[in-house]
Design a protein around this motif. Structure first.
Motif, PDB file in Angstrom:
ATOM      1  N   GLN A 150     -15.162  26.330  88.262  1.00  0.00           N
ATOM      2  CA  GLN A 150     -13.781  26.651  88.619  1.00  0.00           C
ATOM      3  C   GLN A 150     -13.157  27.690  87.692  1.00  0.00           C
ATOM      4  O   GLN A 150     -12.267  28.426  88.090  1.00  0.00           O
ATOM      5  N   ILE A 151     -13.581  27.728  86.437  1.00  0.00           N
ATOM      6  CA  ILE A 151     -13.008  28.670  85.467  1.00  0.00           C
ATOM      7  C   ILE A 151     -14.136  29.390  84.714  1.00  0.00           C
ATOM      8  O   ILE A 151     -14.183  29.408  83.491  1.00  0.00           O
ATOM      9  N   SER A 152     -15.011  30.020  85.468  1.00  0.00           N
ATOM     10  CA  SER A 152     -16.184  30.667  84.872  1.00  0.00           C
ATOM     11  C   SER A 152     -15.819  31.896  84.037  1.00  0.00           C
ATOM     12  O   SER A 152     -16.577  32.291  83.150  1.00  0.00           O
ATOM     13  N   ALA A 153     -14.671  32.507  84.267  1.00  0.00           N
ATOM     14  CA  ALA A 153     -14.302  33.739  83.564  1.00  0.00           C
ATOM     15  C   ALA A 153     -13.718  33.504  82.174  1.00  0.00           C
ATOM     16  O   ALA A 153     -13.398  34.466  81.477  1.00  0.00           O
ATOM     17  N   VAL A 154     -13.596  32.248  81.749  1.00  0.00           N
ATOM     18  CA  VAL A 154     -12.981  32.006  80.435  1.00  0.00           C
ATOM     19  C   VAL A 154     -13.822  32.555  79.289  1.00  0.00           C
ATOM     20  O   VAL A 154     -13.272  32.927  78.248  1.00  0.00           O
ATOM     21  N   THR A 155     -15.122  32.662  79.472  1.00  0.00           N
ATOM     22  CA  THR A 155     -15.962  33.257  78.435  1.00  0.00           C
ATOM     23  C   THR A 155     -15.622  34.730  78.290  1.00  0.00           C
ATOM     24  O   THR A 155     -15.468  35.244  77.170  1.00  0.00           O
ATOM     25  N   ASP A 156     -15.490  35.438  79.397  1.00  0.00           N
ATOM     26  CA  ASP A 156     -15.080  36.848  79.355  1.00  0.00           C
ATOM     27  C   ASP A 156     -13.685  36.986  78.762  1.00  0.00           C
ATOM     28  O   ASP A 156     -13.413  37.920  78.007  1.00  0.00           O
ATOM     29  N   GLU A 157     -12.799  36.063  79.104  1.00  0.00           N
ATOM     30  CA  GLU A 157     -11.437  36.059  78.554  1.00  0.00           C
ATOM     31  C   GLU A 157     -11.476  36.014  77.031  1.00  0.00           C
ATOM     32  O   GLU A 157     -10.833  36.818  76.346  1.00  0.00           O
ATOM     33  N   VAL A 158     -12.243  35.088  76.493  1.00  0.00           N
ATOM     34  CA  VAL A 158     -12.345  34.932  75.042  1.00  0.00           C
ATOM     35  C   VAL A 158     -13.002  36.159  74.414  1.00  0.00           C
ATOM     36  O   VAL A 158     -12.582  36.628  73.349  1.00  0.00           O
ATOM     37  N   ASP A 159     -14.017  36.718  75.066  1.00  0.00           N
ATOM     38  CA  ASP A 159     -14.656  37.924  74.537  1.00  0.00           C
ATOM     39  C   ASP A 159     -13.652  39.070  74.430  1.00  0.00           C
ATOM     40  O   ASP A 159     -13.633  39.805  73.437  1.00  0.00           O
ATOM     41  N   GLU A 160     -12.811  39.235  75.440  1.00  0.00           N
ATOM     42  CA  GLU A 160     -11.805  40.308  75.414  1.00  0.00           C
ATOM     43  C   GLU A 160     -10.731  40.045  74.362  1.00  0.00           C
ATOM     44  O   GLU A 160     -10.324  40.951  73.640  1.00  0.00           O
TER      45      GLU A 160
END
Length: 168
Positions: A90-100
């Motif tokens: 459901q929230i797979s993009a949180v890793t990219d969020e943290v990387d940014e």
């Protein structure tokens, strides 16, 4: 139980917020409670349709002096952050969020996936000026003190948050 709780939260809203509602705006309310008001769960106050936290950012300061001290610290750019993400379907993009977000800080500690545990968060929290937690949350409207965040190793609740060393 829920109806009884909402009635109490609504009565508190009517006494504490409604009289100043027009003056506080719709985006952020900063509350510096005094005395017995420290026990009021301000974010959970209910206006009959929604909770205060659903309509506004609610900031609680232990005192006006403490808020002033924090506000002065916020006027400078923070350098260190602990960034936590617990991805799932459901929230797979949180890793990219943290990387940014990590690119905004000269020093950051990323706790992602299996490393995003309560133990790790408690270990690194004192080393950062900013904590960013990208994970699922569970707001318990009947008793906000039982609200929690879902970390890799289980729930991180209000008691856990209160025990964090946020001295930095």
């Amino acid at each position: 139980l829920t109806l009884r709780t909402r009635r109490q939260l609504s009565a508190l809203y009517d006494s504490l917020i409604r009289p100043i509602e027009a003056d506080i705006g719709l985006s952020r309310v900063i509350i510096a409670p005094h005395g017995v008001l420290h026990y009021v769960p301000f974010p959970a106050l209910f206006d009959g349709m929604s909770y205060l936290i659903e309509d506004r950012e609610v900031v609680l300061a232990p005192s006006a002096g403490a808020w002033q001290a924090v506000a002065s610290r916020l006027s400078r750019k923070p350098n260190t952050a602990v960034l936590l993400s617990v991805p799932d379907d459901q929230i797979s993009a949180v890793t990219d969020e943290v990387d940014e977000i990590s690119k905004l800080f000269s020093e950051s500690i990323k706790l992602q996936g299996p490393d995003a545990t309560t133990v790790a968060l408690k270990r690194y929290a004192s080393e950062a000026e900013i904590l960013h937690l990208a994970c699922h949350g569970n707001f318990r409207s009947a008793n906000p003190m039982f609200s929690s965040l879902s970390l890799h190793d289980g729930v991180f609740n209000v008691r856990d948050a209160a025990s964090l060393d946020l001295s930095n």
